[in-house]
Design a protein around this motif. Structure first.
Motif, PDB file in Angstrom:
ATOM      1  N   ASP A  12       0.872  -1.184   0.000  1.00  0.00           N
ATOM      2  CA  ASP A  12       0.000   0.000   0.000  1.00  0.00           C
ATOM      3  C   ASP A  12       0.898   1.220   0.000  1.00  0.00           C
ATOM      4  O   ASP A  12       1.811   1.311   0.835  1.00  0.00           O
ATOM      5  CB  ASP A  12      -0.869   0.034   1.266  1.00  0.00           C
ATOM      6  CG  ASP A  12      -2.133  -0.788   1.099  1.00  0.00           C
ATOM      7  OD1 ASP A  12      -2.274  -1.440   0.045  1.00  0.00           O
ATOM      8  OD2 ASP A  12      -2.970  -0.782   2.033  1.00  0.00           O
ATOM      9  N   VAL A  13       0.655   2.180  -0.908  1.00  0.00           N
ATOM     10  CA  VAL A  13       1.461   3.393  -0.953  1.00  0.00           C
ATOM     11  C   VAL A  13       0.659   4.522  -0.307  1.00  0.00           C
ATOM     12  O   VAL A  13      -0.399   4.901  -0.802  1.00  0.00           O
ATOM     13  CB  VAL A  13       1.821   3.756  -2.420  1.00  0.00           C
ATOM     14  CG1 VAL A  13       2.609   5.051  -2.483  1.00  0.00           C
ATOM     15  CG2 VAL A  13       2.599   2.621  -3.053  1.00  0.00           C
ATOM     16  N   CYS A  14       1.148   5.010   0.843  1.00  0.00           N
ATOM     17  CA  CYS A  14       0.427   6.053   1.586  1.00  0.00           C
ATOM     18  C   CYS A  14       1.382   7.208   1.868  1.00  0.00           C
ATOM     19  O   CYS A  14       2.589   7.009   2.049  1.00  0.00           O
ATOM     20  CB  CYS A  14      -0.054   5.543   2.936  1.00  0.00           C
ATOM     21  SG  CYS A  14      -0.714   3.905   2.921  1.00  0.00           S
ATOM     22  N   VAL A  15       0.815   8.432   1.971  1.00  0.00           N
ATOM     23  CA  VAL A  15       1.609   9.596   2.371  1.00  0.00           C
ATOM     24  C   VAL A  15       1.928   9.440   3.857  1.00  0.00           C
ATOM     25  O   VAL A  15       1.014   9.269   4.658  1.00  0.00           O
ATOM     26  CB  VAL A  15       0.826  10.907   2.131  1.00  0.00           C
ATOM     27  CG1 VAL A  15       1.623  12.108   2.618  1.00  0.00           C
ATOM     28  CG2 VAL A  15       0.467  11.060   0.663  1.00  0.00           C
ATOM     29  N   PRO A  16       3.227   9.459   4.261  1.00  0.00           N
ATOM     30  CA  PRO A  16       3.552   9.228   5.675  1.00  0.00           C
ATOM     31  C   PRO A  16       2.920  10.273   6.592  1.00  0.00           C
ATOM     32  O   PRO A  16       2.916  11.457   6.280  1.00  0.00           O
ATOM     33  CB  PRO A  16       5.083   9.353   5.727  1.00  0.00           C
ATOM     34  CG  PRO A  16       5.543   9.373   4.334  1.00  0.00           C
ATOM     35  CD  PRO A  16       4.408   9.738   3.459  1.00  0.00           C
ATOM     36  N   GLY A  17       2.361   9.807   7.657  1.00  0.00           N
ATOM     37  CA  GLY A  17       1.775  10.704   8.660  1.00  0.00           C
ATOM     38  C   GLY A  17       0.425  11.271   8.272  1.00  0.00           C
ATOM     39  O   GLY A  17      -0.176  11.996   9.054  1.00  0.00           O
ATOM     40  N   ALA A  18      -0.070  10.980   7.073  1.00  0.00           N
ATOM     41  CA  ALA A  18      -1.371  11.524   6.644  1.00  0.00           C
ATOM     42  C   ALA A  18      -2.437  10.455   6.833  1.00  0.00           C
ATOM     43  O   ALA A  18      -2.218   9.287   6.521  1.00  0.00           O
ATOM     44  CB  ALA A  18      -1.302  11.952   5.189  1.00  0.00           C
ATOM     45  N   PRO A  19      -3.595  10.848   7.354  1.00  0.00           N
ATOM     46  CA  PRO A  19      -4.621   9.833   7.627  1.00  0.00           C
ATOM     47  C   PRO A  19      -5.388   9.390   6.361  1.00  0.00           C
ATOM     48  O   PRO A  19      -6.206   8.485   6.419  1.00  0.00           O
ATOM     49  CB  PRO A  19      -5.558  10.558   8.602  1.00  0.00           C
ATOM     50  CG  PRO A  19      -5.367  12.015   8.336  1.00  0.00           C
ATOM     51  CD  PRO A  19      -4.005  12.204   7.741  1.00  0.00           C
ATOM     52  N   ALA A  20      -5.122  10.050   5.213  1.00  0.00           N
ATOM     53  CA  ALA A  20      -5.898   9.768   3.989  1.00  0.00           C
ATOM     54  C   ALA A  20      -5.729   8.309   3.540  1.00  0.00           C
ATOM     55  O   ALA A  20      -4.790   7.624   3.945  1.00  0.00           O
ATOM     56  CB  ALA A  20      -5.439  10.703   2.880  1.00  0.00           C
ATOM     57  N   ALA A  21      -6.667   7.868   2.684  1.00  0.00           N
ATOM     58  CA  ALA A  21      -6.630   6.499   2.149  1.00  0.00           C
ATOM     59  C   ALA A  21      -5.381   6.319   1.297  1.00  0.00           C
ATOM     60  O   ALA A  21      -4.849   7.291   0.764  1.00  0.00           O
ATOM     61  CB  ALA A  21      -7.872   6.272   1.296  1.00  0.00           C
ATOM     62  N   PRO A  22      -4.895   5.073   1.154  1.00  0.00           N
ATOM     63  CA  PRO A  22      -3.693   4.852   0.344  1.00  0.00           C
ATOM     64  C   PRO A  22      -3.879   5.353  -1.097  1.00  0.00           C
ATOM     65  O   PRO A  22      -4.973   5.266  -1.655  1.00  0.00           O
ATOM     66  CB  PRO A  22      -3.522   3.336   0.370  1.00  0.00           C
ATOM     67  CG  PRO A  22      -4.319   2.861   1.512  1.00  0.00           C
ATOM     68  CD  PRO A  22      -5.412   3.840   1.744  1.00  0.00           C
ATOM     69  N   LEU A  23      -2.794   5.870  -1.661  1.00  0.00           N
ATOM     70  CA  LEU A  23      -2.847   6.335  -3.055  1.00  0.00           C
ATOM     71  C   LEU A  23      -2.927   5.139  -3.995  1.00  0.00           C
ATOM     72  O   LEU A  23      -3.604   5.165  -5.020  1.00  0.00           O
ATOM     73  CB  LEU A  23      -1.583   7.151  -3.381  1.00  0.00           C
ATOM     74  CG  LEU A  23      -1.414   8.456  -2.602  1.00  0.00           C
ATOM     75  CD1 LEU A  23       0.015   8.951  -2.674  1.00  0.00           C
ATOM     76  CD2 LEU A  23      -2.363   9.514  -3.150  1.00  0.00           C
ATOM     77  N   VAL A  24      -2.197   4.091  -3.626  1.00  0.00           N
ATOM     78  CA  VAL A  24      -2.215   2.862  -4.418  1.00  0.00           C
ATOM     79  C   VAL A  24      -2.341   1.697  -3.433  1.00  0.00           C
ATOM     80  O   VAL A  24      -1.681   1.681  -2.405  1.00  0.00           O
ATOM     81  CB  VAL A  24      -0.903   2.710  -5.238  1.00  0.00           C
ATOM     82  CG1 VAL A  24      -0.965   1.490  -6.130  1.00  0.00           C
ATOM     83  CG2 VAL A  24      -0.632   3.956  -6.063  1.00  0.00           C
TER      84      VAL A  24
END
Ligand SMILES: Nc1ncnc2c1ncn2[C@@H]1O[C@H](COP(=O)(O)OP(=O)(O)OP(=O)(O)O)[C@@H](O)[C@H]1O
Length: 744
Positions: free
Chosen positions: A484-496
């Motif tokens: 899962d590719v996520c922005v570190p520290g951001a609660p948003a859903a994974p980008l991929v």
């Protein structure tokens, strides 16, 4: 240009050789010490024109030990520094770094500094006594016509005492500056080693986004320097006046007697209460305490709040400097926005200073009045009591007795004069010491502010968790398993979501998708800059993977430094690349004209401004060809390069055996790759992976053809428009353009 290995030290035969040595040292910033240390070469100093300074990196074990001392601060505590237990704890943590051992150079300087501070106080007392004696001898000369030998002896002693006194003053200043420099050096090395940590921490990269700490450069430069100055200054500013107060009071008590000394203490107490009552809350948030702090601490610094305000201003200026050209190109009125931002920062700062100055007027007036004048007046009264009320009276009438009594009276008067002058001098010094002790509290508040800032920096750096290390790949390959590719520290859903990619050497991957879908984010996970949200990443070691961003970073240094980056000159020397090989690399990226045009490999310029956008991107590719990694992640790094040169660079990279991972929106690049990863960007984290040459690739090419056909259709419209304009201009216009400007 002959590459050298090891140290640059050579046989310094004469001026010419020395000059060459200096030039080499300018290039070769350091040499490896062999035992993990680096020998820094500092040109312009030392006997041979180059001084060598050995630097040992801070061991990881030291950081691990210190981590517990830097517990994270709650956000509210970061902005309310005070002289309390928390401050003591933070200061103790920082002092562990500043004074790593009891027997260190810093401790020695501190001891010698203390000796000179004590000496200064003792000398002040001796000078005060001597002052009284000189005036007494002068009075004796005037009143009883003494021969003046005592006066001359006193004067000689005065000149002799002046030598150690002035020397002591200079040494105190020198040792304070030296101590500040040593503390700054220790702190700077420690913070830099921590901040510039390599894998798996990469703190310099993550501190802003994951540590939420803005303007780190200010912390590790200005704040460290101010903290060291403040601490070194505070020691002298507290210790000396305290000593002065003790010693001067004990000396004065001899003249004043018990009651006089008691009255002196009552005077201290009352004035301290008055000042405490009128002291405003200088250091409350937004109180502009900086301007005030700088003022009240003798103008040595701007104070913590002031430092913060100035930092914000400097940061905004630095931020605005970079895009000035693009702003002015875009639209002149955009400049107004920039001006507005400056003006707002300046106004905020000047309002705070004004408010602080208003508070300051009342406070300083009271402070000056109380300490300088009230203390002195009270002191004068106290020392005048014995003078006024122990007068020797004349009671006899006989002539012989009268002469004897007159002599006794004159002696008593001379003695009282001596005592008065000495006490007066001690009293003035006492008032000065009292003032300094009062100011020291504000110095302490300033130190508290700076301590909190440095503590916040170090605790944030210490508590950034290490990035998970990639699973070492058995063969040179890169693989993502259910990542899962996520922005570190951001609660948003994974980008991929659940990304599966496997890339062996010799295969080439292209990542595509619309703007902002997460292409660069995937590259960051592949490069080990971001931790995956979940899943497993396998890749070779860091040296085997090179990332080339869209905006190539131009390092400060020579033309050669631009090509070998991220290597520095010593690594280049070690690698042994020749000038011909470098030229070959530049030829591959069509930059072979640069060394001749710019005056050689060692020309130092602001390359960010000298090279065009396309040239900078080609330099980025030159770095790939210089380092020849197994994998290169190319993040839209040829977007400003013409297609023919771009194609040749891709062919060359493949010929060198470099496996390419390209992020691009240009379908024309697909043909250089074997796999195509398309990120959906519809919020579901979806993606597709296809082999190039399949339906997917044809669709990509079809899209490009459609786009080009659309542009061709526009050409017909433009031609039609040109015909209309020609018609409007009539025969003259037709004649002018008939000279081949438009037609054809
Ligand atoms: N450090 C960050 N903090 C917060 N959000 C971020 C960060 N980095 C990227 N993002 C967000 O993650 C999303 C994906 O960014 P990314 O840079 O991967 O896009 P991209 O597909 O490469 O876009 P482009 O084609 O415009 O370069 C964007 O919405 C971006 O705003």
């Amino acid at each position: 240009m002959a590459p050298r290995g090891g140290t640059v030290r050579g046989d310094c035969g004469g001026d010419e050789e020395r000059e060459k040595e200096r030039e080499r040292a300018l290039q070769q910033v350091y040499v490896e010490g062999g035992d993990g240390s680096k020998v820094l070469l500092v040109p312009g100093t030392g006997r041979e024109g180059v001084a060598e300074v050995r630097i040992y990196p801070t061991p990881q074990a030291r950081f691990d030990r210190d981590k517990a001392a830097f517990a994270p601060l709650p956000p509210s505590a970061r902005h309310k520094p005070n002289v309390d237990r928390a401050f003591a704890r933070q200061l103790a943590a920082l002092l562990r770094i500043a004074f790593p051992k009891i027997r260190s150079r810093e401790t020695l300087i501190l001891l010698v500094h203390s000796v000179f501070l004590v000496l200064r106080t003792v000398l002040s007392v001796v000078v005060a006594r001597l002052d009284g004696r000189i005036v007494r001898d002068l009075v004796s000369v005037v009143i009883v016509s003494a021969n003046g030998r005592g006066f001359l002896r006193g004067l000689g002693l005065w000149f002799l005492l002046a030598i150690p006194s002035t020397y002591t003053n200079s040494m105190i200043r020198h040792l304070q500056a030296r101590l500040a420099l040593r503390l700054r050096t220790r702190l700077t090395r420690y913070t830099h080693d921590l901040y510039l940590s390599s894998e798996p921490y990469l703190r310099y990269y993550r501190v802003a986004s994951e540590g939420a700490l803005e303007g780190v450069d200010q912390y590790i430069t200005a704040d460290v320097a101010s903290w060291a100055d403040s601490l070194a200054g505070l020691y002298g500013n507290v210790l000396k006046p305290m000593l002065d107060l003790t010693l001067f009071t004990s000396q004065l008590s001899r003249t004043l007697g018990f009651r006089g000394t008691l009255a002196l203490f009552v005077n201290y107490y009352v004035t301290a209460r008055i000042l405490r009552a009128v002291t405003p809350a200088f250091w409350s948030a937004g109180g502009g305490g900086g301007a005030l702090g700088g003022r009240v601490s003798g103008g040595r610094g701007t104070g913590w709040e002031g430092e913060r305000g100035d930092c914000v201003l400097r940061w905004r200026q630095a931020r605005a400097r970079y895009p000035l050209e693009s702003v002015s190109k875009a639209h002149p009125t955009r400049q107004l926005d920039l001006q507005g931002e400056f003006m707002r920062a300046c106004l905020q700062r000047s309002r705070r200073i004004m408010r602080a100055m208003q508070i300051r007027i009342a406070y300083e007036w009271t402070e000056d009045y109380v300490i300088k004048y009230l203390w002195s007046a009270a002191g004068y009264c106290l020392i005048a009591i014995p003078v006024l009320f122990t007068r020797t009276r004349s009671i006899g009438v006989q002539a012989g007795d009268a002469a004897r009594r007159r002599t006794t009276t004159d002696d008593a008067m001379a003695n009282r004069t001596e005592s008065y002058i000495s006490s007066r001098r001690l009293l003035l010094s006492l008032a000065d010491a009292g003032g300094r002790v009062m100011y020291a509290y504000k110095d302490l508040l300033e130190l508290a502010g700076l301590t909190t800032r440095l503590y916040t920096l170090l605790s944030t750096l210490h508590h950034l968790a290490p990035l998970p290390l990639p699973t070492p790949a058995p063969t040179p390959s890169i693989a993502l398993d259910a990542v899962d590719v996520c922005v570190p520290g951001a609660p948003a859903a994974p980008l991929v979501r659940g990304l599966d990619v496997r890339l062996e050497q010799g295969e080439h991957l292209m990542i595509t998708g619309s703007n902002g879908v997460g292409k660069t984010a995937v590259a960051r996970v592949l490069a080990g800059l971001w931790a995956p949200g979940c899943g497993r990443v396998s890749r070779p070691g860091r040296g085997e993977v090179v990332v080339v961003p869209q905006r190539a970073y131009m390092v400060a240094g020579s033309l050669l430094d631009q090509i070998i980056y991220p290597h520095a000159y010593p690594e280049y020397v070690k690698k042994g690349t020749t000038e011909a090989e470098l030229m070959e690399i530049l030829r591959a990226v069509h930059l072979e004209y640069l060394p001749a045009r710019e005056g050689g490999w060692f020309t130092r310029k602001e390359w960010r401004d000298v090279l065009s956008g396309g040239e900078k991107q080609r330099m980025g590719m030159a770095r790939v060809f210089y380092h020849r990694p197994k994998f290169a992640i190319l993040d839209e790094c040829t977007s400003a390069v013409s297609s023919d040169v771009e194609g040749r660079m891709y062919e060359h990279a493949k010929a060198l055996g470099i496996t390419l991972i390209t992020i691009s929106l240009r379908p024309a690049l697909t043909k250089y790759h074997t796999q195509l990863l398309t990120i959906a960007g519809d919020g579901s984290g979806g993606w597709t992976l296809a082999r190039v040459g399949t339906e997917e690739e044809r669709m990509g090419l079809d899209r490009e053809i459609g786009m080009l056909q659309g542009k061709l259709r526009e050409v017909e419209r433009w031609e039609e428009r040109v015909r209309v304009l020609k018609g409007l201009l009539g025969p003259e216009g037709t004649e002018g353009e008939g000279n081949g400007e438009v037609e054809g």
